[in-house]
Motif scaffolding. Sequence first.
Motif, PDB file in Angstrom:
ATOM      1  N   ALA A 183       4.470  11.906   5.184  1.00 58.47           N
ATOM      2  CA  ALA A 183       3.410  12.655   4.643  1.00 58.47           C
ATOM      3  C   ALA A 183       3.746  14.120   4.804  1.00 58.47           C
ATOM      4  O   ALA A 183       3.724  14.959   3.989  1.00 58.47           O
ATOM      5  N   ALA A 184       4.500  14.263   5.959  1.00 58.07           N
ATOM      6  CA  ALA A 184       4.683  15.832   6.299  1.00 58.07           C
ATOM      7  C   ALA A 184       3.481  16.666   6.149  1.00 58.07           C
ATOM      8  O   ALA A 184       2.697  16.516   6.975  1.00 58.07           O
ATOM      9  N   LEU A 185       3.306  17.384   5.202  1.00 56.82           N
ATOM     10  CA  LEU A 185       2.234  18.389   5.003  1.00 56.82           C
ATOM     11  C   LEU A 185       1.402  17.866   3.876  1.00 56.82           C
ATOM     12  O   LEU A 185       0.630  18.804   3.406  1.00 56.82           O
ATOM     13  N   ALA A 186       1.448  16.771   3.536  1.00 57.34           N
ATOM     14  CA  ALA A 186       0.917  16.078   2.364  1.00 57.34           C
ATOM     15  C   ALA A 186      -0.475  15.688   2.774  1.00 57.34           C
ATOM     16  O   ALA A 186      -0.674  15.049   3.764  1.00 57.34           O
ATOM     17  N   ARG A 187      -1.555  15.605   1.799  1.00 60.72           N
ATOM     18  CA  ARG A 187      -2.799  14.852   2.009  1.00 60.72           C
ATOM     19  C   ARG A 187      -2.571  13.131   1.920  1.00 60.72           C
ATOM     20  O   ARG A 187      -1.436  13.078   1.055  1.00 60.72           O
ATOM     21  N   ILE A 188      -2.951  12.485   2.515  1.00 62.14           N
ATOM     22  CA  ILE A 188      -2.827  11.149   2.449  1.00 62.14           C
ATOM     23  C   ILE A 188      -4.075  10.401   1.709  1.00 62.14           C
ATOM     24  O   ILE A 188      -5.485  10.844   2.070  1.00 62.14           O
ATOM     25  N   ARG A 189      -3.877   9.623   0.740  1.00 56.87           N
ATOM     26  CA  ARG A 189      -4.871   9.064  -0.317  1.00 56.87           C
ATOM     27  C   ARG A 189      -5.171   7.729   0.396  1.00 56.87           C
ATOM     28  O   ARG A 189      -4.213   6.948   0.634  1.00 56.87           O
ATOM     29  N   PRO A 190      -6.534   7.398   0.896  1.00 52.96           N
ATOM     30  CA  PRO A 190      -6.871   6.353   1.590  1.00 52.96           C
ATOM     31  C   PRO A 190      -6.577   5.152   0.417  1.00 52.96           C
ATOM     32  O   PRO A 190      -7.811   4.539   0.041  1.00 52.96           O
ATOM     33  N   GLU A 191      -5.604   4.524   0.197  1.00 58.50           N
ATOM     34  CA  GLU A 191      -5.702   3.258  -0.612  1.00 58.50           C
ATOM     35  C   GLU A 191      -5.148   2.262   0.410  1.00 58.50           C
ATOM     36  O   GLU A 191      -5.127   2.348   1.561  1.00 58.50           O
ATOM     37  N   PRO A 193      -1.842  -0.154   0.949  1.00 53.01           N
ATOM     38  CA  PRO A 193      -1.916   0.878   2.210  1.00 53.01           C
ATOM     39  C   PRO A 193      -2.034   2.218   1.581  1.00 53.01           C
ATOM     40  O   PRO A 193      -1.736   2.658   0.457  1.00 53.01           O
ATOM     41  N   PRO A 194      -2.237   3.256   2.731  1.00 56.43           N
ATOM     42  CA  PRO A 194      -2.336   4.503   2.283  1.00 56.43           C
ATOM     43  C   PRO A 194      -1.293   5.224   1.731  1.00 56.43           C
ATOM     44  O   PRO A 194      -0.094   4.600   2.164  1.00 56.43           O
TER      45      PRO A 194
END
Lengths: 288, 189
Positions: A183-191, A193-194
């Motif tokens: 992800a580095a500095l990105a948001r993680i979308r909770p799917e 798998p995320p």
Amino acid sequence: MLEVETPALSQAGATDRHLASFRVASTAAKQLYLHTSPEFPMKRLLAAGSGDIWQLCKVFRDGEAGRRHNPEFTLIEWYRLGFDLRRLMQEVAELIGELLPATPAATEYLSFREAFERHARLDSFTARERDCLRVLQESGRRVPAEGDLDYDGWLDLVAAELVYPQLGRQGLSFIYDYPASQAALARIRPENPPVAERFEIFFNGMELANGFHELADADEQRRRFDSDRDYRRARGSPDVPLDERLLSALQHGLPDCSGVALGFDRVVMLAAGAKSIEEVIAFSMERA
Amino acid sequence: MASYSTSEFKAGLKIIMDGDPYNIVENEFVKPGKGQAFNRVKIRNLRTGKVLDRNFKSGDTMEAADVTDMEFQYLYNDGELWHFMNPENYEQLAADKTAMGDAGKWLKGEETCIITLWNGRPLSVQAPIFAILKITHCEPGVRGDTVSGATKPATVETGATVQVPLFVNEGEVIKVDTRTGKYSARVKE
């Protein structure tokens, strides 16, 4: 959009697992760092209410030298308030279309998983290290031994050898929804798998840009910084102080935004038909 | 034992892998976006001549190959082998096409070459870094064009083809960097 300028020389460096900041000795007995990207101070401006911003600047990455890398290079980086990744990808495609009018209009959008399935016949969500090893060996390559790389390292190697070189052959290729571990500095979308709300753009097998739906959660950002520093310590990479000023700015509140960094020298390489980055830099590192 | 880090990798470097000496033919730094950096290396097994594609994790080190480099003077090519003489003791040896690599493209005669020996057998031959060669054929020059960086192919007296700037003409003598095969400068006779 407002053009801004942020310092190249900072008191904090990049804690990113695979970036090396140049360290600059100062007579003030304070260790200083050349920035590897202007991301942190630009986010501080965004948190302070700057609105949409951009800049074209030199950045520095130690150890990155090769046909497509020079330790000093130029990025064009910008942030858009309220943009989701799809809108930002669209905007980047438009800009590249203006900078490189000869680019074929056929633009391809593939998730990271689809790109791996198509070009490496590997499911990036379920593959194990030995699966990565197998597809690389089947391609006729000799690779590090099992255990020499961590899981993301194996994905990186499959990407570098089998996937990315195949991208952008008919026009721009956008890869999005990265594994959460990248992800580095990105948001993680909770799917399940995320996935990381991150994209990269390729043309003729060359990476041109990286974009994030920017992580705004200060606590999560601190956890990632700490985890990156642990990773660096475990591998003997130099420890780098984390940017407390960025964390304070996130604590204060980063507006919902997406940002992207486009490798400017590589765009110039494409415009000039250059095979090597040294052809588009008057004095590349070898001669600087 | 000396060793090389991947950051020192370049064409011509000799390393030991799995017990065999290898010559680095090509080295490319590759780094996916935010990921682990690698060196994508083409290496030639100096014993078998076989070329492999190998990825190294950037930062890894490899043992340097302990092979002997000696200076020999180039004598002649008999159509199959290139013959050399050791100027110290006048002993001769012959190198085959595999050992010659690209070096043969730049040799006219009497050049001092570095021959890499593994158990006394020539494994590779390095031509002098700069070859001074006459252009035997190329398209006419464009006067005044010294900055654009545009090039054209030129055939030199050894038969090799070199990309030269537009202002260079047939019959002129040029200096070629034999490590890269690139034009280096014009030489005034």
